[in-house]
Scaffold this motif. Sequence first.
Motif, PDB file in Angstrom:
ATOM      1  N   SER A 174       0.774  -1.312  -0.024  1.00  0.00           N
ATOM      2  CA  SER A 174       0.005   0.042   0.039  1.00  0.00           C
ATOM      3  C   SER A 174       0.916   1.339  -0.091  1.00  0.00           C
ATOM      4  CB  SER A 174      -0.809  -0.045   1.130  1.00  0.00           C
ATOM      5  OG  SER A 174      -1.672   1.215   1.510  1.00  0.00           O
ATOM      6  N   ASN A 175       2.033   1.190   0.895  1.00  0.00           N
ATOM      7  CA  ASN A 175       2.896   2.472   0.807  1.00  0.00           C
ATOM      8  C   ASN A 175       3.426   2.668  -0.262  1.00  0.00           C
ATOM      9  OD1 ASN A 175       5.824   3.317   1.732  1.00  0.00           O
ATOM     10  ND2 ASN A 175       4.337   4.276   3.021  1.00  0.00           N
ATOM     11  N   LYS A 176       3.980   1.822  -1.025  1.00  0.00           N
ATOM     12  CA  LYS A 176       4.852   1.961  -2.330  1.00  0.00           C
ATOM     13  C   LYS A 176       4.141   2.167  -3.504  1.00  0.00           C
ATOM     14  CE  LYS A 176       9.030  -0.174  -0.678  1.00  0.00           C
ATOM     15  NZ  LYS A 176      10.284  -0.997  -0.941  1.00  0.00           N
ATOM     16  N   THR A 177       2.916   1.446  -3.422  1.00  0.00           N
ATOM     17  CA  THR A 177       2.049   1.583  -4.824  1.00  0.00           C
ATOM     18  C   THR A 177       0.557   2.297  -4.603  1.00  0.00           C
ATOM     19  OG1 THR A 177       0.768  -0.285  -4.395  1.00  0.00           O
ATOM     20  CG2 THR A 177       3.109  -0.888  -5.295  1.00  0.00           C
ATOM     21  N   ASN A 178       0.138   2.695  -3.423  1.00  0.00           N
ATOM     22  CA  ASN A 178      -1.467   3.193  -3.420  1.00  0.00           C
ATOM     23  C   ASN A 178      -2.356   2.346  -4.100  1.00  0.00           C
ATOM     24  OD1 ASN A 178      -0.394   5.489  -1.860  1.00  0.00           O
ATOM     25  ND2 ASN A 178       0.243   6.387  -3.830  1.00  0.00           N
ATOM     26  N   GLN A 179      -1.937   1.004  -4.068  1.00  0.00           N
ATOM     27  CA  GLN A 179      -2.950   0.111  -4.818  1.00  0.00           C
ATOM     28  C   GLN A 179      -3.176  -1.055  -3.631  1.00  0.00           C
ATOM     29  OE1 GLN A 179      -4.411   0.726  -7.422  1.00  0.00           O
ATOM     30  NE2 GLN A 179      -3.108   2.476  -7.950  1.00  0.00           N
ATOM     31  N   GLU A 180      -4.159  -2.049  -4.034  1.00  0.00           N
ATOM     32  CA  GLU A 180      -4.661  -3.206  -2.802  1.00  0.00           C
ATOM     33  C   GLU A 180      -4.123  -4.184  -3.592  1.00  0.00           C
ATOM     34  OE1 GLU A 180      -8.650  -2.977  -2.250  1.00  0.00           O
ATOM     35  OE2 GLU A 180      -8.959  -0.832  -2.035  1.00  0.00           O
ATOM     36  N   PHE A 181      -3.650  -5.116  -2.348  1.00  0.00           N
ATOM     37  CA  PHE A 181      -2.982  -6.451  -2.762  1.00  0.00           C
ATOM     38  C   PHE A 181      -3.903  -7.541  -1.898  1.00  0.00           C
ATOM     39  CE2 PHE A 181      -0.041  -9.912  -1.100  1.00  0.00           C
ATOM     40  CZ  PHE A 181       0.430 -10.210  -2.573  1.00  0.00           C
ATOM     41  N   TYR A 182      -4.134  -8.412  -2.773  1.00  0.00           N
ATOM     42  CA  TYR A 182      -5.013  -9.622  -2.236  1.00  0.00           C
ATOM     43  C   TYR A 182      -4.188 -11.056  -2.656  1.00  0.00           C
ATOM     44  CZ  TYR A 182      -8.814  -6.203  -2.617  1.00  0.00           C
ATOM     45  OH  TYR A 182      -9.501  -5.076  -2.259  1.00  0.00           O
ATOM     46  N   MET A 183      -4.155 -12.052  -1.793  1.00  0.00           N
ATOM     47  CA  MET A 183      -3.342 -13.135  -1.895  1.00  0.00           C
ATOM     48  C   MET A 183      -4.264 -14.534  -1.600  1.00  0.00           C
ATOM     49  SD  MET A 183       0.482 -13.905  -0.567  1.00  0.00           S
ATOM     50  CE  MET A 183       0.224 -14.068   1.140  1.00  0.00           C
ATOM     51  N   PHE A 184      -4.085 -15.402  -2.428  1.00  0.00           N
ATOM     52  CA  PHE A 184      -4.923 -16.404  -2.262  1.00  0.00           C
ATOM     53  C   PHE A 184      -4.079 -17.725  -2.557  1.00  0.00           C
ATOM     54  CE2 PHE A 184      -7.957 -13.375  -3.589  1.00  0.00           C
ATOM     55  CZ  PHE A 184      -9.262 -13.665  -2.682  1.00  0.00           C
ATOM     56  N   LYS A 185      -4.356 -18.834  -1.748  1.00  0.00           N
ATOM     57  CA  LYS A 185      -3.962 -20.023  -2.211  1.00  0.00           C
ATOM     58  C   LYS A 185      -4.804 -20.560  -3.286  1.00  0.00           C
ATOM     59  CE  LYS A 185      -2.056 -21.173   2.260  1.00  0.00           C
ATOM     60  NZ  LYS A 185      -2.025 -21.988   3.621  1.00  0.00           N
ATOM     61  N   PRO A 186      -4.267 -21.508  -4.227  1.00  0.00           N
ATOM     62  CA  PRO A 186      -5.023 -21.892  -5.327  1.00  0.00           C
ATOM     63  C   PRO A 186      -6.471 -22.457  -5.050  1.00  0.00           C
ATOM     64  CG  PRO A 186      -2.664 -22.792  -5.472  1.00  0.00           C
ATOM     65  CD  PRO A 186      -2.689 -22.146  -4.182  1.00  0.00           C
ATOM     66  N   GLU A 187      -6.578 -23.325  -4.021  1.00  0.00           N
ATOM     67  CA  GLU A 187      -8.062 -24.078  -3.949  1.00  0.00           C
ATOM     68  C   GLU A 187      -8.719 -23.058  -3.259  1.00  0.00           C
ATOM     69  OE1 GLU A 187      -5.308 -24.763  -0.377  1.00  0.00           O
ATOM     70  OE2 GLU A 187      -4.978 -24.758  -2.508  1.00  0.00           O
ATOM     71  N   VAL A 188      -8.261 -22.159  -2.576  1.00  0.00           N
ATOM     72  CA  VAL A 188      -9.161 -20.774  -1.916  1.00  0.00           C
ATOM     73  C   VAL A 188      -9.572 -19.960  -3.229  1.00  0.00           C
ATOM     74  CG1 VAL A 188      -9.331 -18.944  -0.425  1.00  0.00           C
ATOM     75  CG2 VAL A 188      -8.177 -21.071   0.300  1.00  0.00           C
ATOM     76  N   PHE A 189      -8.855 -19.680  -4.073  1.00  0.00           N
ATOM     77  CA  PHE A 189      -9.153 -18.692  -5.121  1.00  0.00           C
ATOM     78  C   PHE A 189     -10.132 -19.440  -6.168  1.00  0.00           C
ATOM     79  CE2 PHE A 189      -8.487 -17.625  -9.501  1.00  0.00           C
ATOM     80  CZ  PHE A 189      -8.783 -16.133  -9.360  1.00  0.00           C
ATOM     81  N   MET A 190      -9.977 -20.636  -6.218  1.00  0.00           N
ATOM     82  CA  MET A 190     -11.077 -21.403  -7.105  1.00  0.00           C
ATOM     83  C   MET A 190     -12.355 -21.419  -6.375  1.00  0.00           C
ATOM     84  SD  MET A 190      -9.089 -24.853  -8.379  1.00  0.00           S
ATOM     85  CE  MET A 190     -10.368 -25.830  -9.128  1.00  0.00           C
ATOM     86  N   LYS A 191     -12.476 -21.399  -5.164  1.00  0.00           N
ATOM     87  CA  LYS A 191     -13.860 -21.410  -4.434  1.00  0.00           C
ATOM     88  C   LYS A 191     -14.248 -19.858  -4.723  1.00  0.00           C
ATOM     89  CE  LYS A 191     -12.904 -24.991  -0.909  1.00  0.00           C
ATOM     90  NZ  LYS A 191     -12.532 -25.176   0.418  1.00  0.00           N
ATOM     91  N   GLN A 192     -13.455 -19.078  -4.388  1.00  0.00           N
ATOM     92  CA  GLN A 192     -13.923 -17.451  -4.416  1.00  0.00           C
ATOM     93  C   GLN A 192     -14.411 -17.214  -5.852  1.00  0.00           C
ATOM     94  OE1 GLN A 192     -14.334 -15.678  -1.874  1.00  0.00           O
ATOM     95  NE2 GLN A 192     -13.779 -17.481  -0.256  1.00  0.00           N
ATOM     96  N   ALA A 193     -13.437 -17.603  -6.709  1.00  0.00           N
ATOM     97  CA  ALA A 193     -13.732 -17.291  -8.418  1.00  0.00           C
ATOM     98  C   ALA A 193     -14.878 -17.811  -8.754  1.00  0.00           C
ATOM     99  CB  ALA A 193     -12.734 -17.488  -9.165  1.00  0.00           C
ATOM    100  N   GLY A 194     -15.137 -19.231  -8.383  1.00  0.00           N
ATOM    101  CA  GLY A 194     -16.501 -19.944  -8.381  1.00  0.00           C
ATOM    102  C   GLY A 194     -17.843 -19.360  -8.279  1.00  0.00           C
ATOM    103  N   VAL A 196     -17.853 -15.887  -7.928  1.00  0.00           N
ATOM    104  CA  VAL A 196     -18.261 -14.600  -8.593  1.00  0.00           C
ATOM    105  C   VAL A 196     -18.721 -15.002  -9.889  1.00  0.00           C
ATOM    106  CG1 VAL A 196     -16.928 -12.780  -9.669  1.00  0.00           C
ATOM    107  CG2 VAL A 196     -16.280 -13.571  -7.302  1.00  0.00           C
ATOM    108  N   TYR A 197     -18.071 -16.321 -10.609  1.00  0.00           N
ATOM    109  CA  TYR A 197     -18.508 -16.315 -11.919  1.00  0.00           C
ATOM    110  C   TYR A 197     -19.469 -17.520 -12.256  1.00  0.00           C
ATOM    111  CZ  TYR A 197     -14.493 -13.446 -13.058  1.00  0.00           C
ATOM    112  OH  TYR A 197     -13.538 -12.416 -13.187  1.00  0.00           O
ATOM    113  N   SER A 198     -20.046 -18.022 -10.994  1.00  0.00           N
ATOM    114  CA  SER A 198     -20.962 -19.079 -11.020  1.00  0.00           C
ATOM    115  C   SER A 198     -20.321 -20.332 -11.691  1.00  0.00           C
ATOM    116  CB  SER A 198     -22.262 -18.552 -11.626  1.00  0.00           C
ATOM    117  OG  SER A 198     -23.049 -17.322 -11.123  1.00  0.00           O
ATOM    118  N   GLU A 199     -19.385 -20.493 -11.303  1.00  0.00           N
ATOM    119  CA  GLU A 199     -18.639 -21.705 -11.703  1.00  0.00           C
ATOM    120  C   GLU A 199     -18.642 -22.720 -10.493  1.00  0.00           C
ATOM    121  OE1 GLU A 199     -16.983 -24.226 -14.304  1.00  0.00           O
ATOM    122  OE2 GLU A 199     -17.565 -22.072 -15.145  1.00  0.00           O
ATOM    123  N   ASN A 200     -19.103 -23.855 -10.891  1.00  0.00           N
ATOM    124  CA  ASN A 200     -19.167 -24.799  -9.606  1.00  0.00           C
ATOM    125  C   ASN A 200     -17.835 -25.927  -9.944  1.00  0.00           C
ATOM    126  OD1 ASN A 200     -21.371 -23.920  -8.519  1.00  0.00           O
ATOM    127  ND2 ASN A 200     -22.581 -25.077 -10.177  1.00  0.00           N
TER     128      ASN A 200
END
Length: 338
Positions: A174-194, A196-200
């Motif tokens: 945040s200090n160096k970029t003034n942007q937001e940073f999100y971090m996921f493990k692959p399996e968690v990202f799949m659940k969250q992306a699923g 959002v995009y209605s992908e089971n």
Amino acid sequence: ILSKKSIEIETSLKKELSTYRKKHVTLSIDSIIDQVKESINTLISEIKQEKEDHPKLLRNDHIKAEITDIFEDKVGKPYEKKRLDELSKEAEQRYKLEIPPGYKDASKKGAKFYNGEIILEKYGDYILWQQIMDFAKEKQTNIIFITDDDKEDWWYYSKGKTIGPRSELLNEFSNKTNQEFYMFKPEVFMKQAGKVYSENFSDNTITEVKEVSKESGDYPLFVRDGTNYMSTLSQLNQFYYGEHTFEYIILLHHNKYLSDSFLTDLTEGFPFGEEFSCRIIDSNIPSAKSVNYSFESKLAIKVYLDDTWIVGKSEYFKNLTLTYFNMKLNDCQVEILE
């Protein structure tokens, strides 16, 4: 297995049904046995055909080709030598103070040679972190970072649970970029992306991604840390497959160049009675352990034992492996690495 069982069944039926030959003369015992054998042989033929039809990705890897297309023009520019030297010095100072990320790799051995530059692997995570921040600043964009690295120099853990990215990382980003940073493990990202995009994604798919991520993250430890690898591997074996599993590394010393496809075809002929898998670690690297041979190749063999596992079976398979390679390869020395 089916061929072996077919012989056992035939022998058993001939013995157990022999008394009925005289009592029931109209009953064709031989015909019954032949039908059982024919059914098993049909299954064997179907399995052999499936084996022939199974894609040999080392010869024609369409998956690799598709992944290559996906990454075309999507990989960032490498740093020049001056910048790499600066980052290496920064990383050393941060590692001493255990400032994330990367300090857990401080003892990592090995190096990569890329674009004419030698990059020590222990600095890899820190270089990546700087590249992520540079990209966010240049594009003025938020970042979603997906990683199977689960070490505590990336993640904050509490009572065995993953809470989220280290606060130091969020603060620095945040200090160096003034942007937001999100971090996921692959399996968690799949659940969250699923969501959002209605992908089971099925539970099996997510579990498979989790296990592959874990294994791919831990596997190279053998190459980098030598003997330390095996103790880690033993723990992984018990975690994923239970106690009835063993793995060992085969080191081949040879003068003739052995292609990966040749090594793969060679391992398909292993006379193993149990399920096994083979992975090529290195192939045709300059020989460092023997003055009599030009090349070294390393293979990892993992054997999955059934409930009939007995003590000493691993030694049996090691001896079988040595015998097999010595028989199949000329001008080659075979060594089992513990």
